[in-house]
Design an enzyme around this catalytic site. Structure first.
Site, PDB file in Angstrom:
ATOM      1  N   MET A   1      38.508  41.691 -24.442  1.00  7.95           N
ATOM      2  CA  MET A   1      38.159  41.666 -23.034  1.00  7.95           C
ATOM      3  C   MET A   1      38.151  40.235 -22.520  1.00  7.95           C
ATOM      4  O   MET A   1      38.082  39.278 -23.301  1.00  7.95           O
ATOM      5  CB  MET A   1      36.774  42.286 -22.823  1.00  7.95           C
ATOM      6  CG  MET A   1      36.683  43.737 -23.237  1.00  7.95           C
ATOM      7  SD  MET A   1      37.829  44.841 -22.390  1.00  7.95           S
ATOM      8  CE  MET A   1      38.867  45.340 -23.750  1.00  7.95           C
ATOM      9  N   CYS A   2      38.174  40.076 -21.253  1.00  5.96           N
ATOM     10  CA  CYS A   2      38.158  38.763 -20.616  1.00  5.96           C
ATOM     11  C   CYS A   2      36.727  38.241 -20.527  1.00  5.96           C
ATOM     12  O   CYS A   2      35.771  38.911 -20.910  1.00  5.96           O
ATOM     13  CB  CYS A   2      38.755  38.859 -19.214  1.00  5.96           C
ATOM     14  SG  CYS A   2      40.358  39.695 -19.151  1.00  5.96           S
ATOM     15  N   ARG A   3      36.585  37.026 -20.045  1.00 10.41           N
ATOM     16  CA  ARG A   3      35.286  36.443 -19.706  1.00 10.41           C
ATOM     17  C   ARG A   3      35.400  35.935 -18.280  1.00 10.41           C
ATOM     18  O   ARG A   3      36.419  35.329 -17.911  1.00 10.41           O
ATOM     19  CB  ARG A   3      34.929  35.264 -20.602  1.00 10.41           C
ATOM     20  CG  ARG A   3      34.957  35.523 -22.114  1.00 10.41           C
ATOM     21  CD  ARG A   3      33.732  36.271 -22.598  1.00 10.41           C
ATOM     22  NE  ARG A   3      33.887  37.716 -22.374  1.00 10.41           N
ATOM     23  CZ  ARG A   3      32.926  38.605 -22.592  1.00 10.41           C
ATOM     24  NH1 ARG A   3      31.736  38.221 -22.990  1.00 10.41           N
ATOM     25  NH2 ARG A   3      33.159  39.883 -22.377  1.00 10.41           N
TER      26      ARG A   3
ATOM     27  N   ASN B   1      36.696  42.224 -15.688  1.00 15.74           N
ATOM     28  CA  ASN B   1      36.522  42.044 -17.133  1.00 15.74           C
ATOM     29  C   ASN B   1      36.418  43.436 -17.741  1.00 15.74           C
ATOM     30  O   ASN B   1      35.447  44.153 -17.487  1.00 15.74           O
ATOM     31  CB  ASN B   1      35.246  41.229 -17.407  1.00 15.74           C
ATOM     32  CG  ASN B   1      34.877  41.220 -18.883  1.00 15.74           C
ATOM     33  OD1 ASN B   1      35.723  41.388 -19.751  1.00 15.74           O
ATOM     34  ND2 ASN B   1      33.596  41.050 -19.163  1.00 15.74           N
TER      35      ASN B   1
END
Length: 254
Positions: A1-3, A116
């Site tokens: 996942m992104c931040r 996200n």
């Protein structure tokens, strides 16, 4: 996942949260602490969007490379003073392209948006929701990704005059209904209002001396950071911070 992270308040430099803090976004790009099964590093692009002055459209800087390789943004971020910004690093879902256009934040008019997470069953699960958009909208998505489609669906709500909190939470409810188990941590700001969601992924909030920060992970060990409960939304305005339950039923929060 992104931040990702966002700030709203008195003018500050994005450089502190992005580069200087002990667990700044830069550190989260290569050593995240809470990815929850969504990869190990965030090396598939990054972006920063900010407001050069109140009421002005946002400016944006994005690249497809890892944040730690960029030599321009640290000095640029340090030179900026802004009342609101959104910054993100990307961990692309397998099968989705790694391009600058796929990196958050996305923008239109006065808005900045970041996602996200991941939409389960992509792209088939989103066929019905995507079908509501004009064909031209689909043909001109910035990137063939779940995040870009989420932004197209959200901005359609905003263009129609929907209140931002209801637009964001309504979108989360609709996507969860067709793609159960999706991770839908969203950030949206127009420079005066900030909305965030915690939906099956981590989000923390901190009040600082100057304003309010929402972030996937705390940027420092300060105990002022508070975890946002899962399935909750956060609304930040000049009047304060509201943390509201986000259920599958239509919200009545105002």
């Amino acid at each position: 996942m992104c931040r990702h992270l966002a700030y709203l308040g008195a003018p500050v430099s994005p450089a502190e949260l992005m580069f200087a803090a002990p667990h700044a976004l830069l550190v989260q790009s290569y050593a995240p602490l809470d990815m929850r099964g969504g990869g190990s590093v965030n090396a598939d692009g990054f972006g920063l969007g900010w407001y050069p002055e109140p009421g002005a459209p946002p400016q944006r800087y994005r690249r497809r490379e890892p944040l730690w390789t960029d030599q321009t943004l640290p000095a640029l971020a340090a030179s900026v003073r802004t009342t609101a910004f959104v910054a993100a690093v990307r961990n692309g879902t397998t099968g989705m392209p790694v391009t600058e256009a796929a990196a958050a934040p996305f923008t239109e008019g006065r808005w900045l948006f970041s996602h996200n997470g991941v939409v389960r069953g992509w792209p088939g699960s989103m066929r019905g929701l995507a079908g509501r958009l004009d064909v031209a909208e689909l043909f001109t998505l910035e990137a063939p990704t779940d995040s870009a489609l989420l932004w197209a669906l959200l901005r359609a709500r905003l263009r129609a005059g929907e209140e931002p909190l209801e637009a964001v939470t309504g979108l989360v409810r609709e996507v969860e209904a067709v793609a159960p188990g999706s991770r839908l941590n969203l950030l949206l700001t127009d420079g005066e209002l900030l909305v965030g969601t915690a939906w099956t992924h981590a989000l923390s909030v901190r009040r600082t001396e100057t304003g309010v920060v929402l972030a996937s992970e705390p940027c420092d060990p300060d105990p002022a950071w508070t975890a946002v409960p899962d399935r909750h939304a956060v609304r930040v305005t000049a009047a304060g911070v509201d943390v509201l339950p986000l259920t599958l039923e239509r919200s009545t929060a105002r």
